[in-house]
Design an enzyme around this catalytic site. Sequence first.
Site, PDB file in Angstrom:
ATOM      1  N   PRO A  33       0.793  -1.242   0.000  1.00 54.30           N
ATOM      2  CA  PRO A  33       0.000   0.000   0.000  1.00 54.30           C
ATOM      3  C   PRO A  33       0.824   1.292   0.000  1.00 54.30           C
ATOM      4  CG  PRO A  33       0.063  -0.917   2.217  1.00 54.30           C
ATOM      5  CD  PRO A  33       0.792  -1.897   1.322  1.00 54.30           C
ATOM      6  N   GLY A  34       2.151   1.201   0.084  1.00 56.58           N
ATOM      7  CA  GLY A  34       2.940   2.424  -0.095  1.00 56.58           C
ATOM      8  C   GLY A  34       3.842   2.826   1.059  1.00 56.58           C
ATOM      9  N   ALA A  35       4.023   1.923   2.026  1.00 55.83           N
ATOM     10  CA  ALA A  35       4.839   2.283   3.195  1.00 55.83           C
ATOM     11  C   ALA A  35       6.320   2.472   2.839  1.00 55.83           C
ATOM     12  CB  ALA A  35       4.686   1.224   4.286  1.00 55.83           C
ATOM     13  N   TRP A  36       6.860   1.581   2.003  1.00 49.22           N
ATOM     14  CA  TRP A  36       8.266   1.768   1.595  1.00 49.22           C
ATOM     15  C   TRP A  36       8.410   3.063   0.806  1.00 49.22           C
ATOM     16  CZ3 TRP A  36      12.069  -2.678   0.141  1.00 49.22           C
ATOM     17  CH2 TRP A  36      12.154  -3.580   1.222  1.00 49.22           C
ATOM     18  N   ASP A  62       3.138  -1.324  -8.889  1.00 46.85           N
ATOM     19  CA  ASP A  62       2.461  -2.503  -8.322  1.00 46.85           C
ATOM     20  C   ASP A  62       1.348  -2.965  -9.255  1.00 46.85           C
ATOM     21  OD1 ASP A  62       2.459  -3.526  -5.019  1.00 46.85           O
ATOM     22  OD2 ASP A  62       0.924  -4.327  -6.382  1.00 46.85           O
ATOM     23  N   ASP A  79       2.794  -5.000 -13.981  1.00 42.71           N
ATOM     24  CA  ASP A  79       3.454  -6.262 -13.633  1.00 42.71           C
ATOM     25  C   ASP A  79       4.946  -6.128 -13.923  1.00 42.71           C
ATOM     26  OD1 ASP A  79       4.515  -8.800 -13.516  1.00 42.71           O
ATOM     27  OD2 ASP A  79       2.850  -9.743 -14.592  1.00 42.71           O
ATOM     28  N   ASP A 104      10.034  -5.090  -2.474  1.00 37.91           N
ATOM     29  CA  ASP A 104       9.454  -5.852  -1.372  1.00 37.91           C
ATOM     30  C   ASP A 104       8.344  -6.743  -1.959  1.00 37.91           C
ATOM     31  OD1 ASP A 104       9.206  -6.466   1.380  1.00 37.91           O
ATOM     32  OD2 ASP A 104       7.588  -5.011   1.630  1.00 37.91           O
ATOM     33  N   LYS A 144      13.540  -8.478  -1.776  1.00 42.47           N
ATOM     34  CA  LYS A 144      13.104  -9.497  -0.816  1.00 42.47           C
ATOM     35  C   LYS A 144      13.114 -10.873  -1.452  1.00 42.47           C
ATOM     36  CE  LYS A 144       8.671  -9.764   0.614  1.00 42.47           C
ATOM     37  NZ  LYS A 144       7.609  -9.197   1.464  1.00 42.47           N
TER      38      LYS A 144
HETATM   39  N1  SAM Z   1       6.565  -2.593   0.501  1.00 43.34           N
HETATM   40  C1  SAM Z   1       5.109  -2.460   0.539  1.00 43.34           C
HETATM   41  C2  SAM Z   1       4.776  -1.453   1.596  1.00 43.34           C
HETATM   42  O1  SAM Z   1       5.641  -1.177   2.429  1.00 43.34           O
HETATM   43  O2  SAM Z   1       3.667  -0.902   1.588  1.00 43.34           O
HETATM   44  C3  SAM Z   1       4.452  -3.816   0.796  1.00 43.34           C
HETATM   45  C4  SAM Z   1       4.606  -4.754  -0.388  1.00 43.34           C
HETATM   46  S1  SAM Z   1       3.634  -6.229  -0.309  1.00 43.34           S
HETATM   47  C5  SAM Z   1       4.513  -7.190   0.853  1.00 43.34           C
HETATM   48  C6  SAM Z   1       4.015  -7.028  -1.841  1.00 43.34           C
HETATM   49  C7  SAM Z   1       3.423  -6.366  -3.085  1.00 43.34           C
HETATM   50  O3  SAM Z   1       3.985  -6.970  -4.260  1.00 43.34           O
HETATM   51  C8  SAM Z   1       1.918  -6.531  -3.211  1.00 43.34           C
HETATM   52  O4  SAM Z   1       1.285  -5.264  -3.162  1.00 43.34           O
HETATM   53  C9  SAM Z   1       1.724  -7.179  -4.590  1.00 43.34           C
HETATM   54  O5  SAM Z   1       0.612  -6.689  -5.311  1.00 43.34           O
HETATM   55  C10 SAM Z   1       3.028  -6.816  -5.293  1.00 43.34           C
HETATM   56  N2  SAM Z   1       3.345  -7.670  -6.441  1.00 43.34           N
HETATM   57  C11 SAM Z   1       3.262  -9.021  -6.517  1.00 43.34           C
HETATM   58  N3  SAM Z   1       3.590  -9.449  -7.743  1.00 43.34           N
HETATM   59  C12 SAM Z   1       3.905  -8.342  -8.472  1.00 43.34           C
HETATM   60  C13 SAM Z   1       4.304  -8.141  -9.830  1.00 43.34           C
HETATM   61  N4  SAM Z   1       4.473  -9.169 -10.667  1.00 43.34           N
HETATM   62  N5  SAM Z   1       4.533  -6.870 -10.253  1.00 43.34           N
HETATM   63  C14 SAM Z   1       4.367  -5.827  -9.393  1.00 43.34           C
HETATM   64  N6  SAM Z   1       3.992  -5.966  -8.102  1.00 43.34           N
HETATM   65  C15 SAM Z   1       3.751  -7.202  -7.652  1.00 43.34           C
END
Ligand code: SAM
Length: 196
Positions: A33-36, A62, A79, A104, A144
């Site tokens: 959701p945008g914390a990083w 994302d 993607d 992440d 990650k």
């Molecule tokens: N770092 C974020 C924060 O601090 O708010 C949290 C990230 S969350 C753990 C992982 C994110 O990776 C999800 O929002 C997911 O939609 C995204 N994601 C997964 N596969 C993806 C892809 N192929 N391309 C872009 N984003 C992807």
Amino acid sequence: NYRCRSAFKLLEMDEKHHILRPGLCVVDCGAAPGAWSQVAVQRVNAAGTKPDRPVGFVIGVDLLHCSPLEGAIFLANADITNSRTHMNIKDKLPTGKADVILSDMAPNACGIRDLDHHRLVNMCLSLLDLAQSILSPGGTLLCKLWDGGESSVLRNRLVQVFQDVKTVKPHASRKESAETYFLAKSYQKERDFTRG
Ligand code: SAM
């Protein structure tokens, strides 16, 4: 106030390893959701809140939508494994280049550990293609990973194009035991192996 507790992992890693500083241009992959992105905006001064320091730039990418954040722009429905996304990111960067790629990202875990690991490794490998098109020489990649049999494949690929590759595990992710981060610094593109 951060949008997600994951912010504390990035804060901790940045505190220790000096990844972000005012003026840098950052691509945050898997940003929702945008914390990083919030942490990155503060650390690179992307909203210009420190008038005496250089102003940086943050773009979050994302599959999902992120609510607006001052100092950042977001690419939704994007993607990271698709090369069209890489072109869209490049178009949005002020100079076409970035200093730091953060990831992440995590796939929707299916619970089969090897399969989830395999999918995440493939997502991280596509970050190397992204790096090739946008990362400045000397740049940094933080991504990650969930540990597993293919971690060394990813690490070997990173070692080929970054001078300094470390495995880091923030205290904030101790509970998620399989989760680690690769921190790769000093991007130098493909080395010329033909000269032995
Ligand atoms: N770092 C974020 C924060 O601090 O708010 C949290 C990230 S969350 C753990 C992982 C994110 O990776 C999800 O929002 C997911 O939609 C995204 N994601 C997964 N596969 C993806 C892809 N192929 N391309 C872009 N984003 C992807």
